[in-house]
Design a protein around this motif. Structure first.
Motif, PDB file in Angstrom:
ATOM      1  N   THR A 146      24.494  34.861  43.711  1.00 17.85           N
ATOM      2  CA  THR A 146      25.077  35.378  42.471  1.00 17.85           C
ATOM      3  C   THR A 146      24.208  36.482  41.881  1.00 17.85           C
ATOM      4  O   THR A 146      24.722  37.520  41.447  1.00 17.85           O
ATOM      5  CB  THR A 146      25.251  34.239  41.449  1.00 17.85           C
ATOM      6  OG1 THR A 146      26.045  33.209  42.050  1.00 17.85           O
ATOM      7  CG2 THR A 146      25.911  34.738  40.190  1.00 17.85           C
TER       8      THR A 146
ATOM      9  N   TRP B  94      33.928  44.427  40.910  1.00 15.40           N
ATOM     10  CA  TRP B  94      33.705  43.161  40.206  1.00 15.40           C
ATOM     11  C   TRP B  94      34.620  42.071  40.761  1.00 15.40           C
ATOM     12  O   TRP B  94      34.203  40.926  40.942  1.00 15.40           O
ATOM     13  CB  TRP B  94      33.939  43.363  38.715  1.00 15.40           C
ATOM     14  CG  TRP B  94      33.628  42.162  37.894  1.00 15.40           C
ATOM     15  CD1 TRP B  94      34.509  41.262  37.402  1.00 15.40           C
ATOM     16  CD2 TRP B  94      32.334  41.723  37.481  1.00 15.40           C
ATOM     17  NE1 TRP B  94      33.865  40.294  36.704  1.00 15.40           N
ATOM     18  CE2 TRP B  94      32.522  40.547  36.732  1.00 15.40           C
ATOM     19  CE3 TRP B  94      31.050  42.199  37.674  1.00 15.40           C
ATOM     20  CZ2 TRP B  94      31.459  39.845  36.179  1.00 15.40           C
ATOM     21  CZ3 TRP B  94      29.998  41.505  37.112  1.00 15.40           C
ATOM     22  CH2 TRP B  94      30.203  40.348  36.377  1.00 15.40           C
ATOM     23  N   ALA B  95      35.875  42.422  41.054  1.00 15.61           N
ATOM     24  CA  ALA B  95      36.816  41.443  41.600  1.00 15.61           C
ATOM     25  C   ALA B  95      36.412  41.028  43.010  1.00 15.61           C
ATOM     26  O   ALA B  95      36.592  39.868  43.396  1.00 15.61           O
ATOM     27  CB  ALA B  95      38.222  42.019  41.606  1.00 15.61           C
TER      28      ALA B  95
ATOM     29  N   GLU C 243      33.734  37.982  43.503  1.00 12.62           N
ATOM     30  CA  GLU C 243      34.211  36.603  43.434  1.00 12.62           C
ATOM     31  C   GLU C 243      33.173  35.679  42.800  1.00 12.62           C
ATOM     32  O   GLU C 243      32.815  34.634  43.338  1.00 12.62           O
ATOM     33  CB  GLU C 243      34.605  36.101  44.818  1.00 12.62           C
ATOM     34  CG  GLU C 243      35.729  36.880  45.450  1.00 12.62           C
ATOM     35  CD  GLU C 243      36.073  36.409  46.834  1.00 12.62           C
ATOM     36  OE1 GLU C 243      35.320  35.601  47.400  1.00 12.62           O
ATOM     37  OE2 GLU C 243      37.092  36.853  47.361  1.00 12.62           O
ATOM     38  N   LEU C 244      32.687  36.059  41.639  1.00 15.99           N
ATOM     39  CA  LEU C 244      31.705  35.232  40.951  1.00 15.99           C
ATOM     40  C   LEU C 244      32.307  33.910  40.469  1.00 15.99           C
ATOM     41  O   LEU C 244      31.600  32.919  40.357  1.00 15.99           O
ATOM     42  CB  LEU C 244      31.102  36.005  39.780  1.00 15.99           C
ATOM     43  CG  LEU C 244      30.256  37.212  40.163  1.00 15.99           C
ATOM     44  CD1 LEU C 244      29.761  37.914  38.924  1.00 15.99           C
ATOM     45  CD2 LEU C 244      29.097  36.798  41.032  1.00 15.99           C
ATOM     46  N   TYR C 245      33.599  33.927  40.214  1.00 11.27           N
ATOM     47  CA  TYR C 245      34.268  32.687  39.786  1.00 11.27           C
ATOM     48  C   TYR C 245      34.181  31.629  40.881  1.00 11.27           C
ATOM     49  O   TYR C 245      33.907  30.468  40.608  1.00 11.27           O
ATOM     50  CB  TYR C 245      35.723  32.994  39.429  1.00 11.27           C
ATOM     51  CG  TYR C 245      36.504  31.780  39.001  1.00 11.27           C
ATOM     52  CD1 TYR C 245      36.304  31.224  37.745  1.00 11.27           C
ATOM     53  CD2 TYR C 245      37.425  31.185  39.843  1.00 11.27           C
ATOM     54  CE1 TYR C 245      37.009  30.106  37.346  1.00 11.27           C
ATOM     55  CE2 TYR C 245      38.137  30.075  39.462  1.00 11.27           C
ATOM     56  CZ  TYR C 245      37.927  29.528  38.199  1.00 11.27           C
ATOM     57  OH  TYR C 245      38.615  28.419  37.804  1.00 11.27           O
ATOM     58  N   ASN C 246      34.403  32.039  42.129  1.00  4.87           N
ATOM     59  CA  ASN C 246      34.321  31.084  43.231  1.00  4.87           C
ATOM     60  C   ASN C 246      32.898  30.572  43.423  1.00  4.87           C
ATOM     61  O   ASN C 246      32.680  29.404  43.749  1.00  4.87           O
ATOM     62  CB  ASN C 246      34.820  31.718  44.531  1.00  4.87           C
ATOM     63  CG  ASN C 246      36.314  31.919  44.512  1.00  4.87           C
ATOM     64  OD1 ASN C 246      37.023  31.272  43.751  1.00  4.87           O
ATOM     65  ND2 ASN C 246      36.788  32.824  45.338  1.00  4.87           N
TER      66      ASN C 246
ATOM     67  N   ALA D  93      30.696  30.229  41.046  1.00  3.25           N
ATOM     68  CA  ALA D  93      30.428  29.289  39.955  1.00  3.25           C
ATOM     69  C   ALA D  93      31.081  27.937  40.226  1.00  3.25           C
ATOM     70  O   ALA D  93      30.506  26.888  39.906  1.00  3.25           O
ATOM     71  CB  ALA D  93      30.927  29.866  38.638  1.00  3.25           C
ATOM     72  N   ASN D  94      32.258  27.967  40.839  1.00  2.06           N
ATOM     73  CA  ASN D  94      32.917  26.696  41.176  1.00  2.06           C
ATOM     74  C   ASN D  94      32.160  25.937  42.257  1.00  2.06           C
ATOM     75  O   ASN D  94      32.159  24.705  42.281  1.00  2.06           O
ATOM     76  CB  ASN D  94      34.345  26.952  41.645  1.00  2.06           C
ATOM     77  CG  ASN D  94      35.280  27.208  40.499  1.00  2.06           C
ATOM     78  OD1 ASN D  94      34.975  26.878  39.360  1.00  2.06           O
ATOM     79  ND2 ASN D  94      36.406  27.813  40.796  1.00  2.06           N
ATOM     80  N   ASN D  95      31.529  26.660  43.162  1.00  3.65           N
ATOM     81  CA  ASN D  95      30.841  26.024  44.275  1.00  3.65           C
ATOM     82  C   ASN D  95      29.352  25.815  44.016  1.00  3.65           C
ATOM     83  O   ASN D  95      28.594  25.566  44.943  1.00  3.65           O
ATOM     84  CB  ASN D  95      31.011  26.868  45.540  1.00  3.65           C
ATOM     85  CG  ASN D  95      32.453  26.920  45.980  1.00  3.65           C
ATOM     86  OD1 ASN D  95      33.204  25.976  45.766  1.00  3.65           O
ATOM     87  ND2 ASN D  95      32.850  28.028  46.553  1.00  3.65           N
TER      88      ASN D  95
END
Length: 117
Positions: free
Chosen positions: A82, A46-47, A50-53, A55-57
């Motif tokens: 994603t 999961w880490a 990098e779904l956070y990155n 979402a930011n992009n």
């Protein structure tokens, strides 16, 4: 001769105790270890996604083009990436779940095969 019988009896008792202790070992400490490793592997996968990155992009255009079409295309590509990564974590989770189910079922099936044979 009596000493041999006494030691043979101790060997038989030792074997019986190991047979009784095996399920406790199999479903106790070792299952906890296997479960911990599976949870660690899923968290690690999961880490790495990098779904956070992503979402930011989501609204950042690709290749520095700021036209409306570029932004839409970039958003579509990021959403597809994603979805692919979420599918990947689903496959990894199902794989480790299958390993845990096999781990739980291996001992009873092998015992059933030995007894029925």
């Amino acid at each position: 001769m009596i000493l041999f019988l006494k030691q043979g009896g101790l060997v038989i008792v030792d074997i019986l105790l190991e047979i009784i202790n095996f399920p406790i070992w199999w479903y106790g400490a070792w299952f906890k270890k296997v479960f911990s490793l599976a949870v660690f592997a899923i968290k690690n996968a999961w880490a790495q996604l990098e779904l956070y990155n992503l979402a930011n992009n989501l609204t950042t255009p690709m290749f520095g083009r700021y036209s409306t079409i570029s932004r839409i295309l970039s958003a579509v590509v990021v959403v597809l990436i994603t979805l692919g990564r979420v599918f990947q974590i689903l496959i990894v989770s199902l794989w480790y779940l299958a390993i845990l189910v096999l781990w739980l079922g291996l001992w009873p099936v092998s015992l059933w095969l030995v007894v029925s044979w």
